[in-house]
Design a protein around this motif. Structure first.
Motif, mmCIF file in Angstrom:
data_model
loop_
_atom_site.group_PDB
_atom_site.id
_atom_site.type_symbol
_atom_site.label_atom_id
_atom_site.label_comp_id
_atom_site.label_asym_id
_atom_site.label_seq_id
_atom_site.Cartn_x
_atom_site.Cartn_y
_atom_site.Cartn_z
ATOM 1 N N PHE A 194 1.181 -6.957 -3.567
ATOM 2 C CA PHE A 194 0.785 -5.612 -3.165
ATOM 3 C C PHE A 194 1.096 -5.488 -1.681
ATOM 4 O O PHE A 194 0.478 -6.160 -0.855
ATOM 5 N N GLY A 195 2.077 -4.669 -1.354
ATOM 6 C CA GLY A 195 2.439 -4.442 0.039
ATOM 7 C C GLY A 195 1.857 -3.122 0.509
ATOM 8 O O GLY A 195 2.070 -2.095 -0.126
ATOM 9 N N SER A 196 1.116 -3.149 1.594
ATOM 10 C CA SER A 196 0.558 -1.932 2.207
ATOM 11 C C SER A 196 1.201 -1.767 3.566
ATOM 12 O O SER A 196 1.072 -2.638 4.432
ATOM 13 N N ILE A 197 1.910 -0.642 3.741
ATOM 14 C CA ILE A 197 2.617 -0.403 4.993
ATOM 15 C C ILE A 197 2.250 0.960 5.550
ATOM 16 O O ILE A 197 1.824 1.850 4.812
ATOM 17 N N MET A 198 2.426 1.112 6.848
ATOM 18 C CA MET A 198 2.183 2.392 7.514
ATOM 19 C C MET A 198 3.201 3.408 7.013
ATOM 20 O O MET A 198 4.372 3.090 6.863
ATOM 21 N N GLY A 199 2.746 4.619 6.754
ATOM 22 C CA GLY A 199 3.622 5.683 6.293
ATOM 23 C C GLY A 199 4.723 5.977 7.291
ATOM 24 O O GLY A 199 4.624 5.652 8.473
#
Length: 127
Positions: free
Chosen positions: A63-68
């Protein structure tokens, strides 16, 4: 930021050490040029209890969470880069997948952003 949370069946760690898997994800993310090196965070969470389809005995999902603000093509490239770096290391894993999600800059906070001395709103303030 970004955060990469690796979830896998416990038996994946018999195929490759956790450190190798995490380092591969870190270096793959870094190689895309989308993030500052010191900004990347990787965690791994193995599971002893899980259920998969008939004949399947292992999984690894990131699960990769990145800044928009990244394009769909950049996100897809990130996902493909990570997958292509892990696949040769884990050829016997039944399910190997990556998902990239964005979160909004407006809803993100960290210690630097709430520091009263940070008058510019720089998320790297004081680092």
């Amino acid at each position: 930021m970004p955060h990469f949370v690796i979830e896998c069946s416990q038996n994946v760690l018999d195929m490759q050490p956790a450190e190798v898997i995490m380092d591969t994800v870190y270096k793959a993310a870094e190689s895309t040029g989308l993030f500052a090196e010191n900004d990347i965070k990787v965690r791994l969470r193995p599971y002893e209890l899980y259920q998969l389809g008939t004949g399947k005995d292992s999984f690894l999902h990131i699960f990769g969470s990145i800044m928009g603000g990244r394009t769909t093509a950049e996100q897809a490239g990130l996902s493909r880069t990570i997958t292509s770096q892990l696949a040769p290391l884990l050829p016997d894993v039944s399910f190997l997948s990556v998902n990239i999600d964005e979160f909004e800059r407006a809803t993100y906070s960290n210690r630097s952003l709430i520091d009263p001395r940070n008058t510019t709103g720089d998320r790297f303030f004081g680092q």
